[in-house]
Design a protein around this motif. Structure first.
Motif, PDB file in Angstrom:
ATOM      1  N   ALA A   4       7.561   8.130  -7.893  1.00 31.55           N
ATOM      2  CA  ALA A   4       7.146   7.382  -9.086  1.00 31.55           C
ATOM      3  C   ALA A   4       7.841   6.023  -9.171  1.00 31.55           C
ATOM      4  O   ALA A   4       7.236   5.038  -9.626  1.00 31.55           O
ATOM      5  N   LEU A   5       9.074   5.953  -8.732  1.00 34.27           N
ATOM      6  CA  LEU A   5       9.816   4.685  -8.793  1.00 34.27           C
ATOM      7  C   LEU A   5       9.157   3.616  -7.918  1.00 34.27           C
ATOM      8  O   LEU A   5       9.068   2.451  -8.314  1.00 34.27           O
ATOM      9  N   PHE A   6       8.659   3.991  -6.773  1.00 31.85           N
ATOM     10  CA  PHE A   6       7.978   3.028  -5.899  1.00 31.85           C
ATOM     11  C   PHE A   6       6.655   2.582  -6.529  1.00 31.85           C
ATOM     12  O   PHE A   6       6.294   1.403  -6.471  1.00 31.85           O
ATOM     13  N   ARG A   7       5.915   3.534  -7.106  1.00 28.85           N
ATOM     14  CA  ARG A   7       4.657   3.157  -7.771  1.00 28.85           C
ATOM     15  C   ARG A   7       4.932   2.208  -8.932  1.00 28.85           C
ATOM     16  O   ARG A   7       4.200   1.250  -9.146  1.00 28.85           O
ATOM     17  N   ASN A  26       0.827  -1.220   0.000  1.00 27.71           N
ATOM     18  CA  ASN A  26       0.000   0.000   0.000  1.00 27.71           C
ATOM     19  C   ASN A  26       0.851   1.256   0.000  1.00 27.71           C
ATOM     20  O   ASN A  26       0.508   2.229  -0.670  1.00 27.71           O
ATOM     21  N   ARG A  27       1.959   1.257   0.735  1.00 30.87           N
ATOM     22  CA  ARG A  27       2.838   2.438   0.722  1.00 30.87           C
ATOM     23  C   ARG A  27       3.392   2.672  -0.674  1.00 30.87           C
ATOM     24  O   ARG A  27       3.410   3.801  -1.153  1.00 30.87           O
ATOM     25  N   TRP A  28       3.827   1.631  -1.319  1.00 42.22           N
ATOM     26  CA  TRP A  28       4.390   1.790  -2.663  1.00 42.22           C
ATOM     27  C   TRP A  28       3.300   2.104  -3.685  1.00 42.22           C
ATOM     28  O   TRP A  28       3.515   2.876  -4.601  1.00 42.22           O
ATOM     29  N   ARG A  29       2.133   1.528  -3.525  1.00 42.01           N
ATOM     30  CA  ARG A  29       1.039   1.778  -4.473  1.00 42.01           C
ATOM     31  C   ARG A  29       0.642   3.246  -4.497  1.00 42.01           C
ATOM     32  O   ARG A  29       0.385   3.812  -5.552  1.00 42.01           O
ATOM     33  N   GLY A  42       7.464   0.138  -9.152  1.00 46.48           N
ATOM     34  CA  GLY A  42       7.817  -1.150  -8.545  1.00 46.48           C
ATOM     35  C   GLY A  42       6.586  -1.915  -8.106  1.00 46.48           C
ATOM     36  O   GLY A  42       6.479  -3.121  -8.318  1.00 46.48           O
ATOM     37  N   TYR A  43       5.630  -1.196  -7.509  1.00 44.18           N
ATOM     38  CA  TYR A  43       4.382  -1.849  -7.099  1.00 44.18           C
ATOM     39  C   TYR A  43       3.663  -2.412  -8.326  1.00 44.18           C
ATOM     40  O   TYR A  43       3.205  -3.563  -8.307  1.00 44.18           O
ATOM     41  N   LEU A  44       3.555  -1.610  -9.372  1.00 40.04           N
ATOM     42  CA  LEU A  44       2.851  -2.068 -10.574  1.00 40.04           C
ATOM     43  C   LEU A  44       3.535  -3.283 -11.190  1.00 40.04           C
ATOM     44  O   LEU A  44       2.858  -4.212 -11.656  1.00 40.04           O
ATOM     45  N   ALA A  45       4.837  -3.300 -11.196  1.00 42.44           N
ATOM     46  CA  ALA A  45       5.559  -4.453 -11.747  1.00 42.44           C
ATOM     47  C   ALA A  45       5.241  -5.709 -10.953  1.00 42.44           C
ATOM     48  O   ALA A  45       4.916  -6.759 -11.531  1.00 42.44           O
ATOM     49  N   LEU A  46       5.317  -5.614  -9.633  1.00 39.15           N
ATOM     50  CA  LEU A  46       5.018  -6.787  -8.800  1.00 39.15           C
ATOM     51  C   LEU A  46       3.567  -7.226  -8.976  1.00 39.15           C
ATOM     52  O   LEU A  46       3.273  -8.414  -9.145  1.00 39.15           O
ATOM     53  N   HIS A  47       2.659  -6.266  -8.951  1.00 40.37           N
ATOM     54  CA  HIS A  47       1.233  -6.565  -9.068  1.00 40.37           C
ATOM     55  C   HIS A  47       0.914  -7.223 -10.407  1.00 40.37           C
ATOM     56  O   HIS A  47       0.214  -8.243 -10.459  1.00 40.37           O
ATOM     57  N   GLN A  48       1.421  -6.668 -11.485  1.00 43.28           N
ATOM     58  CA  GLN A  48       1.114  -7.214 -12.810  1.00 43.28           C
ATOM     59  C   GLN A  48       1.732  -8.589 -13.013  1.00 43.28           C
ATOM     60  O   GLN A  48       1.109  -9.463 -13.622  1.00 43.28           O
ATOM     61  N   LEU A  49       2.934  -8.793 -12.525  1.00 45.56           N
ATOM     62  CA  LEU A  49       3.553 -10.116 -12.657  1.00 45.56           C
ATOM     63  C   LEU A  49       2.737 -11.175 -11.910  1.00 45.56           C
ATOM     64  O   LEU A  49       2.486 -12.259 -12.432  1.00 45.56           O
ATOM     65  N   VAL A  50       2.322 -10.852 -10.700  1.00 42.85           N
ATOM     66  CA  VAL A  50       1.567 -11.822  -9.896  1.00 42.85           C
ATOM     67  C   VAL A  50       0.193 -12.074 -10.519  1.00 42.85           C
ATOM     68  O   VAL A  50      -0.239 -13.228 -10.651  1.00 42.85           O
ATOM     69  N   MET A  51      -0.506 -11.024 -10.899  1.00 43.37           N
ATOM     70  CA  MET A  51      -1.841 -11.200 -11.477  1.00 43.37           C
ATOM     71  C   MET A  51      -1.780 -11.962 -12.798  1.00 43.37           C
ATOM     72  O   MET A  51      -2.607 -12.848 -13.041  1.00 43.37           O
ATOM     73  N   ALA A  52      -0.825 -11.629 -13.636  1.00 39.20           N
ATOM     74  CA  ALA A  52      -0.699 -12.339 -14.917  1.00 39.20           C
ATOM     75  C   ALA A  52      -0.362 -13.804 -14.678  1.00 39.20           C
ATOM     76  O   ALA A  52      -0.887 -14.692 -15.371  1.00 39.20           O
ATOM     77  N   SER A  53       0.485 -14.059 -13.712  1.00 38.08           N
ATOM     78  CA  SER A  53       0.870 -15.433 -13.424  1.00 38.08           C
ATOM     79  C   SER A  53      -0.318 -16.245 -12.934  1.00 38.08           C
ATOM     80  O   SER A  53      -0.528 -17.373 -13.376  1.00 38.08           O
TER      81      SER A  53
END
Length: 177
Positions: free
Chosen positions: A142-145, A134-137, A147-158
């Motif tokens: 912008a770099l933290f956001r 939530n902090r990064w989201r 990073g959050y999007l990368a993690l979120h999209q990788l997990v959801m796509a997987s």
């Protein structure tokens, strides 16, 4: 009997503080425990990357994963394997960027300072991981956001790219061609 000088008192206090801090970092957690998947040869994710992905996936997919412990464990393995397949299929420059993100989140000092997670990922509680996400989201950085999007999209796509998840969401699968 010698008296404790002010300097000795300060040194003792600082030493005790350092020990308490180290003890706090090493305390056992209540989260997932170590991620183990010896039956698969990972191409892109290191052992530490897999621990990170497993911890983050458990929080991002909370409620979507099977509640049964055995089925939950199988689903977590599928998610981490899916992320490995996805990362291995990305261009080398993107793989390097993800490697930097994973490295930032694995190294204890940078993990603590940037993510606020003081324990290892395998020992981090679900609340700690959720707070980090939530902090990064919603971060002003912008770099933290990103990073959050990368993690979120990788997990959801997987997870949702895996046919094993489709039944739980009522998706019959793609039409036969």
């Amino acid at each position: 009997m010698s008296r404790l000088t002010r300097r000795e008192l300060i040194h003792t206090g600082l030493g005790g503080l350092a020990l308490l801090a180290l003890g706090g970092c090493a305390r056992p957690g209540t989260a997932l425990g170590p991620f183990d998947d010896p039956g698969y040869s990972y191409r892109a994710l290191s052992g530490g990357d897999r621990e990170l992905i497993a911890a983050v996936s458990a929080v991002i997919l909370a409620g979507a994963l099977p509640p049964d412990a055995a089925a939950h464990g199988v689903a977590m393995v599928q998610v981490v394997r899916g992320v490995d397949v996805a990362v291995a299929g990305l261009p080398p420059a993107v793989q390097d960027e993800l490697g930097q993100l994973f490295g930032l989140l694995k190294f204890p000092v940078t993990r603590a300072l940037t993510a606020g997670v003081w324990s290892s990922w395998e020992n981090a509680s679900s609340n700690t991981v959720a707070d980090f996400l939530n902090r990064w989201r919603f971060s002003g950085v912008a770099l933290f956001r990103s990073g959050y999007l990368a993690l979120h999209q990788l997990v959801m796509a997987s997870w949702y790219g895996n046919g094993a998840s489709w039944e739980r969401i009522g998706y019959p699968g793609p039409p036969a061609v």
